[in-house]
Design a protein around this motif. Structure first.
Motif, PDB file in Angstrom:
ATOM      1  N   PHE A   1       7.306   6.179 -13.743  1.00 15.86           N
ATOM      2  CA  PHE A   1       8.722   6.098 -13.337  1.00 15.86           C
ATOM      3  C   PHE A   1       9.138   4.633 -13.174  1.00 15.86           C
ATOM      4  CE2 PHE A   1      11.911   6.072  -9.871  1.00 15.86           C
ATOM      5  CZ  PHE A   1      12.856   6.957 -10.371  1.00 15.86           C
ATOM      6  N   VAL A   2       8.294   3.867 -12.477  1.00 17.33           N
ATOM      7  CA  VAL A   2       8.603   2.452 -12.271  1.00 17.33           C
ATOM      8  C   VAL A   2       8.470   1.688 -13.593  1.00 17.33           C
ATOM      9  CG1 VAL A   2       7.897   0.328 -11.088  1.00 17.33           C
ATOM     10  CG2 VAL A   2       7.925   2.510  -9.856  1.00 17.33           C
ATOM     11  N   GLY A   3       7.429   2.015 -14.343  1.00 16.77           N
ATOM     12  CA  GLY A   3       7.185   1.333 -15.611  1.00 16.77           C
ATOM     13  C   GLY A   3       8.340   1.485 -16.578  1.00 16.77           C
ATOM     14  N   GLU A   4       8.991   2.639 -16.554  1.00 21.99           N
ATOM     15  CA  GLU A   4      10.117   2.873 -17.463  1.00 21.99           C
ATOM     16  C   GLU A   4      11.417   2.312 -16.915  1.00 21.99           C
ATOM     17  OE1 GLU A   4       9.933   7.080 -18.027  1.00 21.99           O
ATOM     18  OE2 GLU A   4       8.288   6.941 -19.492  1.00 21.99           O
ATOM     19  N   GLY A   5      11.326   1.652 -15.782  1.00 22.79           N
ATOM     20  CA  GLY A   5      12.508   0.958 -15.258  1.00 22.79           C
ATOM     21  C   GLY A   5      13.393   1.801 -14.363  1.00 22.79           C
ATOM     22  N   TYR A   6      12.984   3.035 -14.083  1.00 22.70           N
ATOM     23  CA  TYR A   6      13.832   3.872 -13.219  1.00 22.70           C
ATOM     24  C   TYR A   6      13.714   3.450 -11.760  1.00 22.70           C
ATOM     25  CZ  TYR A   6      14.459   7.001 -17.163  1.00 22.70           C
ATOM     26  OH  TYR A   6      14.778   7.531 -18.370  1.00 22.70           O
ATOM     27  N   GLY A   7      12.528   2.922 -11.395  1.00 28.79           N
ATOM     28  CA  GLY A   7      12.324   2.517 -10.007  1.00 28.79           C
ATOM     29  C   GLY A   7      12.046   1.025  -9.927  1.00 28.79           C
ATOM     30  N   VAL A   8      12.283   0.467  -8.732  1.00 25.50           N
ATOM     31  CA  VAL A   8      12.110  -0.975  -8.561  1.00 25.50           C
ATOM     32  C   VAL A   8      10.632  -1.321  -8.385  1.00 25.50           C
ATOM     33  CG1 VAL A   8      12.671  -2.964  -7.109  1.00 25.50           C
ATOM     34  CG2 VAL A   8      14.388  -1.190  -7.548  1.00 25.50           C
ATOM     35  N   ALA A   9       9.983  -0.730  -7.385  1.00 20.07           N
ATOM     36  CA  ALA A   9       8.568  -1.002  -7.136  1.00 20.07           C
ATOM     37  C   ALA A   9       7.994   0.156  -6.345  1.00 20.07           C
ATOM     38  CB  ALA A   9       8.405  -2.296  -6.348  1.00 20.07           C
ATOM     39  N   ARG A  10       6.673   0.381  -6.495  1.00 23.57           N
ATOM     40  CA  ARG A  10       6.058   1.489  -5.799  1.00 23.57           C
ATOM     41  C   ARG A  10       5.169   0.969  -4.677  1.00 23.57           C
ATOM     42  NH1 ARG A  10       1.526   3.642  -5.139  1.00 23.57           N
ATOM     43  NH2 ARG A  10       1.361   5.857  -4.596  1.00 23.57           N
ATOM     44  N   HIS A  11       5.278   1.576  -3.503  1.00 23.04           N
ATOM     45  CA  HIS A  11       4.434   1.191  -2.372  1.00 23.04           C
ATOM     46  C   HIS A  11       3.709   2.416  -1.857  1.00 23.04           C
ATOM     47  CE1 HIS A  11       6.834  -2.521  -2.152  1.00 23.04           C
ATOM     48  NE2 HIS A  11       7.889  -1.735  -2.312  1.00 23.04           N
ATOM     49  N   ASP A  12       2.399   2.230  -1.527  1.00 23.02           N
ATOM     50  CA  ASP A  12       1.696   3.301  -0.836  1.00 23.02           C
ATOM     51  C   ASP A  12       2.296   3.467   0.555  1.00 23.02           C
ATOM     52  OD1 ASP A  12      -0.050   3.894  -2.837  1.00 23.02           O
ATOM     53  OD2 ASP A  12      -1.631   2.536  -2.134  1.00 23.02           O
ATOM     54  N   VAL A  13       2.426   4.711   0.999  1.00 24.31           N
ATOM     55  CA  VAL A  13       2.993   4.963   2.334  1.00 24.31           C
ATOM     56  C   VAL A  13       1.936   5.581   3.253  1.00 24.31           C
ATOM     57  CG1 VAL A  13       4.691   6.251   3.655  1.00 24.31           C
ATOM     58  CG2 VAL A  13       5.295   5.315   1.431  1.00 24.31           C
ATOM     59  N   MET A  14       1.313   6.641   2.756  1.00 29.12           N
ATOM     60  CA  MET A  14       0.400   7.401   3.610  1.00 29.12           C
ATOM     61  C   MET A  14      -0.401   8.331   2.719  1.00 29.12           C
ATOM     62  SD  MET A  14       3.353   9.893   5.089  1.00 29.12           S
ATOM     63  CE  MET A  14       4.195  11.071   4.026  1.00 29.12           C
ATOM     64  N   TYR A  15      -1.398   8.944   3.290  1.00 27.07           N
ATOM     65  CA  TYR A  15      -2.161   9.914   2.515  1.00 27.07           C
ATOM     66  C   TYR A  15      -2.557  11.066   3.422  1.00 27.07           C
ATOM     67  CZ  TYR A  15      -6.324   8.096   4.874  1.00 27.07           C
ATOM     68  OH  TYR A  15      -7.205   7.742   5.830  1.00 27.07           O
ATOM     69  N   ASN A  16      -2.921  12.131   2.794  1.00 30.29           N
ATOM     70  CA  ASN A  16      -3.717  13.160   3.467  1.00 30.29           C
ATOM     71  C   ASN A  16      -4.570  13.762   2.377  1.00 30.29           C
ATOM     72  OD1 ASN A  16      -1.945  14.870   2.162  1.00 30.29           O
ATOM     73  ND2 ASN A  16      -1.070  15.750   4.010  1.00 30.29           N
TER      74      ASN A  16
END
Lengths: 238, 273, 235
Positions: free
Chosen positions: B91-106
């Motif tokens: 999604f980010v690579g195709e320019g739809y998003g600015v940047a991706r950040h990890d938030v949390m996991y389970n």
């Protein structure tokens, strides 16, 4: 008595057929401005059909109809009013049924409506639902609505066919008053008594043909056709 | 009677006018997110804090990750918070998003009926469990809705070198629905299924179902946050979206995520860099 | 099942407690569905009446089409409206997605064919009765349509109710275009879908019971209105 602007009514060779059945067979007649013309005859004679044709509700199969030299159209129909055998009243109050035809004329229609209702003896019922009136009252309302449009010609199709004699009397009185005002009336009936009481001018129809036409007095004194004679004698005419 | 009509018209117009669109308030944004985060009650817990600290109203649309990404590609959102890392990177690579950040996991877990027909209970390996289920042709409910959970499940099948779709309609049942609906279906028909832990803990229709496989590193479930690209979607509220992302990634936001518990259990583990 | 009795108890306590969130959801459900039904009436009554009284080529086709559209699946309507009002869609500039207005639009599209098709049937029957009289009186076509709609008003009330029932009960369209956003676009049906997906079947069923009570009271009110009209021979 002011002469009606729509008359005379001239009908030439009027035919009406449905499939192979010829329901009206070359009817030719000229109706003048002579009070009440009554069209009488047994069931199936073509009386109601004739009325609808001259009003322009049906297309003739052949023949010609002219009112004061003009052929049929909205202009002629607008100056006539037709009261049906079974009154078609709207699902509204008595007053609203009259208002419906008066409103397009604009102006002070409420005053005119009250006049019309008084004349028909329906004023005190004005706020009632039209469809809850008795048969006679419903027919009077239909007549009042027809008269509210100030027609030059009033057409009636068996208006008293299904109402009692007191109600019939009130309708007939209304028709006489209307005649006095110079409105031309053409009334279809199979009731000999009513014809005798009201007619100035008589037409007798049988099996889709017009058999007789002339002043009422002459017709009742000496009908020329065998069928009319039998009908007046109260015999069953088929 | 005419006045009746007029009144109806006026009323309708008033009602319509009263319906301000979601975007009208300057300080509101739309977050396209997943049912797991919404259904677990995490947003109900976090959003009042966000509002208090930043003054921003967050409107959450909770759908499967696949649909959330699709909606964001249509510019129908300001922020994306989902759990399918490779799809997010695409999604980010195709320019739809600015940047991706990890938030949390389970993590994901396998749940199943107490009868445990495939005998997977207590196992530590997700792949072994899947192989046993397929080998035994035990009923398994799949989301089959292109969601984050579904993508993860498909990846696991691939690693297990098993093609479950051979059994589609017989033992491998594809609901094409959300996690909740799929859990209801599994519980109702005695099938196994895979779910994220947060949804499972908050799910109220467990009946006699239990977690049977957990703790495999392969079952790791990472959530990421992305701002929809304002260069592609001009209506994106850049400032408000950034403020929300900053808050979530902040010490305070991360601590709040860690503090959220249900039935005494922590549902999400913050891991922003 | 235990859920049933729990659901009734829960529904009762939710109503008695006048839960603020619940009231908000009910209010929005009513606002969206009533608006949609009013709009559908404004479009559907004249449209149905027009098809009932006018003779034009393709009239039968129009009638059949309307009847078929009555069965339009809500999800399809939701999808179409979503594609139109999505920011990437042709009407994206209006910023309508995820708003009650979007839900009203979707439900209007869903309900209008129902109201138009049923109106056509009601008006056609009445037109048969009034036609000769109206032609005799030379009533203009627009007045014929207005009079037929007004005179069938009590039957049309039932028609409207059918539309309302469809609107208030559907979930497929509003969940797509509304997004089921808490405090913004969450209505009864989307709340029920949400609680079901959370596995809280008792709460979902309790909300369903409240929705049913809501629909019942609207129907009872209209029934009362209609039967008093019938006493007055207006229906």
């Amino acid at each position: 008595m002011p002469a009606s602007l729509l008359l005379p009514l001239e009908v030439d060779d009027l035919c009406y057929r449905i499939g192979p059945d010829l329901l009206l067979d070359k009817v030719s007649v000229a109706i003048e401005n002579t009070g009440i013309s009554v069209i009488m005859g047994p069931n199936g004679a073509g009386k109601s059909l004739f009325l609808r044709l001259i009003h322009g509700l049906l297309e003739p199969s052949a023949g010609e109809i002219r009112w004061a030299g003009r052929s049929l159209g909205p202009d002629t129909r607008r100056r006539q009013a037709l009261v049906f055998q079974k009154p078609v009243l709207m699902r509204r109050s008595v007053a609203a049924n009259i208002d419906f035809v008066l409103k397009p004329q604009g102006g002070r229609y409420r005053q005119r409506r009250d006049e019309v209702l008084h004349e028909a003896g329906l004023y005190r019922l004005r706020n009632q639902a039209a469809r809850l009136l008795s048969g006679g009252e419903q027919q009077r309302l239909a007549l009042a609505r027809a008269l509210a449009t100030n027609p030059d010609v009033l057409l009636l199709d068996e208006p008293c066919a299904s109402i009692d004699s007191a109600a019939t009397l009130r309708i007939e009185n209304l028709l006489r008053q209307t005649r006095e005002r110079g409105v031309k009336i053409i009334l279809v009936t199979h009731d000999t008594g009513q014809a005798r009481r009201l007619a100035d001018d008589m037409l007798f129809m049988h099996n889709g043909r017009l058999l007789e036409h002339g002043p009422a007095a002459e017709f009742f004194a000496a009908p020329s056709s065998e069928q009319a004679r039998a009908f007046l004698d109260g015999k069953i005419v088929i | 009677m005419k006045t009746c009509l007029k009144q109806a018209l006026v009323t309708t117009v008033l009602i319509m006018l009263g319906t301000a669109p979601a975007w009208s308030a300057d300080n509101s944004i739309i977050v396209q997110s997943t049912t797991s985060t919404a259904n677990s009650g995490l947003y109900d817990y976090l959003l009042p804090m966000v509002r208090k600290d930043t003054g921003i109203t967050i409107n959450v649309v909770a759908v499967g990750t696949g649909q959330a990404i699709k909606n964001a590609q249509n510019c129908d959102g300001d922020v994306l918070l989902v759990h399918a890392k490779s799809a997010e990177q695409k999604f980010v690579g195709e320019g739809y998003g600015v940047a991706r950040h990890d938030v949390m996991y389970n993590d994901f877990v396998f749940v199943g009926p107490p009868a445990d027909p495939a005998g997977i209970a207590g196992g530590k390996s997700a792949l072994a469990a899947l192989k046993r289920i397929a080998g035994n042709k035990s009923k398994f409910m799949s989301r089959a809705d292109n969601s984050g959970t579904h993508k993860k499940e498909m990846a696991l099948w691939k690693q297990a070198a098993t093609d479950p779709t051979q059994g589609s309609g017989s033992w491998y049942l594809e609901t094409g629905s959300g996690m909740g609906a799929t859990l209801n279906a599994a519980v109702g028909s005695g099938a196994y299924t895979m779910t994220d832990r947060a949804t499972w803990i908050s799910f109220k229709n467990k009946q006699d179902y239990r977690i049977q496989v957990e703790g495999d590193d392969l079952l790791f479930n990472q959530y990421g946050i992305i701002m929809v690209n304002p260069d592609k979607c001009s209506q994106v509220r850049r400032d408000a979206a950034q403020a929300f992302i900053d808050w979530v990634l902040s010490k305070k936001g991360q601590a709040a995520i860690a503090a959220y518990q249900l039935d005494g259990l922590q549902l999400f583990f913050p891991n922003a860099n | 099942m235990q859920d049933f009795s729990a659901a009734f108890g829960l529904a009762f306590s939710l109503i008695i407690g006048a839960d603020a969130d619940l009231i908000e959801i009910i209010a929005l459900s009513l606002r969206v569905s009533i608006s949609a039904v009013l709009l559908s009436g404004l479009i559907g009554f004249p449209l149905g009446a027009l098809i009932a009284v006018t003779r034009f080529p393709g009239r039968q086709v129009a009638a059949v089409l309307l009847n078929a559209l009555m069965g339009l699946p809500p999800v399809v309507v939701g999808l179409l409206v979503y594609m139109a009002i999505s920011r990437a869609g042709p009407l994206g500039w209006m910023n309508l997605l995820y708003s009650p207005a979007a839900m009203i639009i979707a439900q209007t599209i869903l309900v209008t064919p129902i109201i138009a098709a049923l109106t056509r049937q009601v008006v056609e029957d009445m037109h048969k009765e009034y036609d000769e009289q109206f032609r005799s009186l030379c009533i203009a076509p627009h007045r014929v349509i207005a009079a037929l709609i007004w005179d069938s008003r009590y039957s049309l009330l039932t028609v409207t109710l059918a539309g309302f029932g469809r609107a208030i009960a559907e979930v497929g369209a509003v969940i797509i275009v509304g997004g089921n956003i808490d405090h913004l676009t969450r209505v009864m049906t989307t709340a029920i879908a949400l609680e079901t997906s959370k596995g809280d079947l008792a709460l979902a069923l309790a909300l369903g019971i409240i929705l049913l009570i809501l629909a019942l009271s609207v129907n009872a009110a209209v029934y009362g209105l209609r039967s008093s009209a019938r006493r007055l021979a207006y229906a």
